[in-house]
Scaffold this motif. Sequence first.
Motif, PDB file in Angstrom:
ATOM      1  N   ALA A 116       0.656  -1.099  -0.112  1.00  0.00           N
ATOM      2  CA  ALA A 116      -0.073   0.086  -0.011  1.00  0.00           C
ATOM      3  C   ALA A 116       0.769   1.133  -0.067  1.00  0.00           C
ATOM      4  O   ALA A 116       0.180   2.243  -0.407  1.00  0.00           O
ATOM      5  CB  ALA A 116      -0.943   0.137   1.180  1.00  0.00           C
ATOM      6  N   GLU A 148       1.337   2.369  -7.567  1.00  0.00           N
ATOM      7  CA  GLU A 148       1.171   1.242  -8.816  1.00  0.00           C
ATOM      8  C   GLU A 148       2.161   1.596  -9.859  1.00  0.00           C
ATOM      9  O   GLU A 148       2.138   2.885 -10.503  1.00  0.00           O
ATOM     10  CB  GLU A 148      -0.081   0.958  -9.346  1.00  0.00           C
ATOM     11  CG  GLU A 148      -0.998   0.253  -8.608  1.00  0.00           C
ATOM     12  CD  GLU A 148      -0.171  -1.145  -8.205  1.00  0.00           C
ATOM     13  OE1 GLU A 148       0.519  -1.818  -9.212  1.00  0.00           O
ATOM     14  OE2 GLU A 148      -0.140  -1.328  -7.049  1.00  0.00           O
ATOM     15  N   LYS A 167     -11.398   2.701   1.175  1.00  0.00           N
ATOM     16  CA  LYS A 167     -10.677   2.446   0.026  1.00  0.00           C
ATOM     17  C   LYS A 167      -9.400   1.851   0.267  1.00  0.00           C
ATOM     18  O   LYS A 167      -9.064   1.019  -0.455  1.00  0.00           O
ATOM     19  CB  LYS A 167     -10.400   3.709  -0.629  1.00  0.00           C
ATOM     20  CG  LYS A 167     -11.601   4.431  -1.644  1.00  0.00           C
ATOM     21  CD  LYS A 167     -11.089   5.655  -2.293  1.00  0.00           C
ATOM     22  CE  LYS A 167     -12.491   6.180  -3.122  1.00  0.00           C
ATOM     23  NZ  LYS A 167     -12.241   7.552  -3.600  1.00  0.00           N
ATOM     24  N   LYS A 210      -8.437  -2.070  -1.211  1.00  0.00           N
ATOM     25  CA  LYS A 210      -6.907  -2.304  -1.900  1.00  0.00           C
ATOM     26  C   LYS A 210      -6.194  -3.595  -1.265  1.00  0.00           C
ATOM     27  O   LYS A 210      -5.510  -4.115  -1.970  1.00  0.00           O
ATOM     28  CB  LYS A 210      -6.302  -1.220  -1.905  1.00  0.00           C
ATOM     29  CG  LYS A 210      -6.767   0.114  -2.939  1.00  0.00           C
ATOM     30  CD  LYS A 210      -6.200   1.358  -2.860  1.00  0.00           C
ATOM     31  CE  LYS A 210      -4.865   1.447  -3.596  1.00  0.00           C
ATOM     32  NZ  LYS A 210      -4.273   2.693  -4.004  1.00  0.00           N
ATOM     33  N   ASP A 257      -8.031  -6.209  -3.016  1.00  0.00           N
ATOM     34  CA  ASP A 257      -8.324  -6.269  -4.489  1.00  0.00           C
ATOM     35  C   ASP A 257      -6.745  -6.702  -5.176  1.00  0.00           C
ATOM     36  O   ASP A 257      -5.882  -5.516  -5.540  1.00  0.00           O
ATOM     37  CB  ASP A 257      -8.578  -4.831  -4.991  1.00  0.00           C
ATOM     38  CG  ASP A 257      -8.693  -4.716  -6.486  1.00  0.00           C
ATOM     39  OD1 ASP A 257      -8.876  -5.943  -7.342  1.00  0.00           O
ATOM     40  OD2 ASP A 257      -8.754  -3.845  -6.894  1.00  0.00           O
ATOM     41  N   ASN A 297      -5.874  -5.331  -8.607  1.00  0.00           N
ATOM     42  CA  ASN A 297      -6.001  -3.893  -8.788  1.00  0.00           C
ATOM     43  C   ASN A 297      -7.157  -3.733 -10.184  1.00  0.00           C
ATOM     44  O   ASN A 297      -7.112  -2.802 -10.738  1.00  0.00           O
ATOM     45  CB  ASN A 297      -5.096  -3.132  -9.205  1.00  0.00           C
ATOM     46  CG  ASN A 297      -3.775  -3.182  -8.000  1.00  0.00           C
ATOM     47  OD1 ASN A 297      -4.473  -2.948  -6.736  1.00  0.00           O
ATOM     48  ND2 ASN A 297      -2.678  -3.303  -8.276  1.00  0.00           N
ATOM     49  N   ASP A 313     -10.313  -3.210  -9.231  1.00  0.00           N
ATOM     50  CA  ASP A 313     -11.529  -2.499  -8.622  1.00  0.00           C
ATOM     51  C   ASP A 313     -12.686  -3.487  -8.404  1.00  0.00           C
ATOM     52  O   ASP A 313     -13.913  -2.990  -8.204  1.00  0.00           O
ATOM     53  CB  ASP A 313     -12.047  -1.257  -9.285  1.00  0.00           C
ATOM     54  CG  ASP A 313     -10.889  -0.366  -9.522  1.00  0.00           C
ATOM     55  OD1 ASP A 313     -10.119  -0.292  -8.663  1.00  0.00           O
ATOM     56  OD2 ASP A 313     -10.956   0.514 -10.430  1.00  0.00           O
TER      57      ASP A 313
END
Length: 189
Positions: free
Chosen positions: A69, A73, A110, A114, A117, A120, A122
């Motif tokens: 995190a 990206e 959010k 993440k 996920d 990525n 969503d």
Amino acid sequence: MGNRSSLLLREEEIAQIQEETGFTPNQIERLYSRFTSLDRGDCGTLSREDFLRIPELAINPLGDRIVHAFFEEGCSDRVNFLQFMQVLAHFRPIKKGRDNKLNSREQKLKFAFKMYDLDNDDKISKDELLAILHMMVGANISEEQLTSIAERTILEADQNGDQMISFEEFCNALERTDVEQKMSIRFLN
């Protein structure tokens, strides 16, 4: 604070970080001291390996996801102090009546979304949920039980029938959860 770390932050940098993150100048200096102690290469940035030297992250089953995190990206494999502070700001307790850009309920959700996920896209798939469950419980629960938990979670949260959990569905599923409290760390002054 006679250490070198407090000497390297200028007042305008502290003011900018305070404005962006909501941390107090004292908290910023304390966190900067921690940041510089993690920066083994003395280059003003942290690598993934630097983060994994934090004992609490090293033993956390989701340590890799938490460290991930901190890295945007495709950007860089290093994190500067401002980026470090922006991620930590998600964990500041929410103050009523104050603008909470980085640590609002939505921002906290959010951040949590993440974590799940993994690709990525969503959306959280059953496979992603299973992978996170494996990280959290290891071999303490049978594969059948984990699959059952993942399937039941998807069934309860998925409102549009696509067998995935969108961010909106994730938020709805956590509607009655005190995310503001559960995703807050008390930072000393």
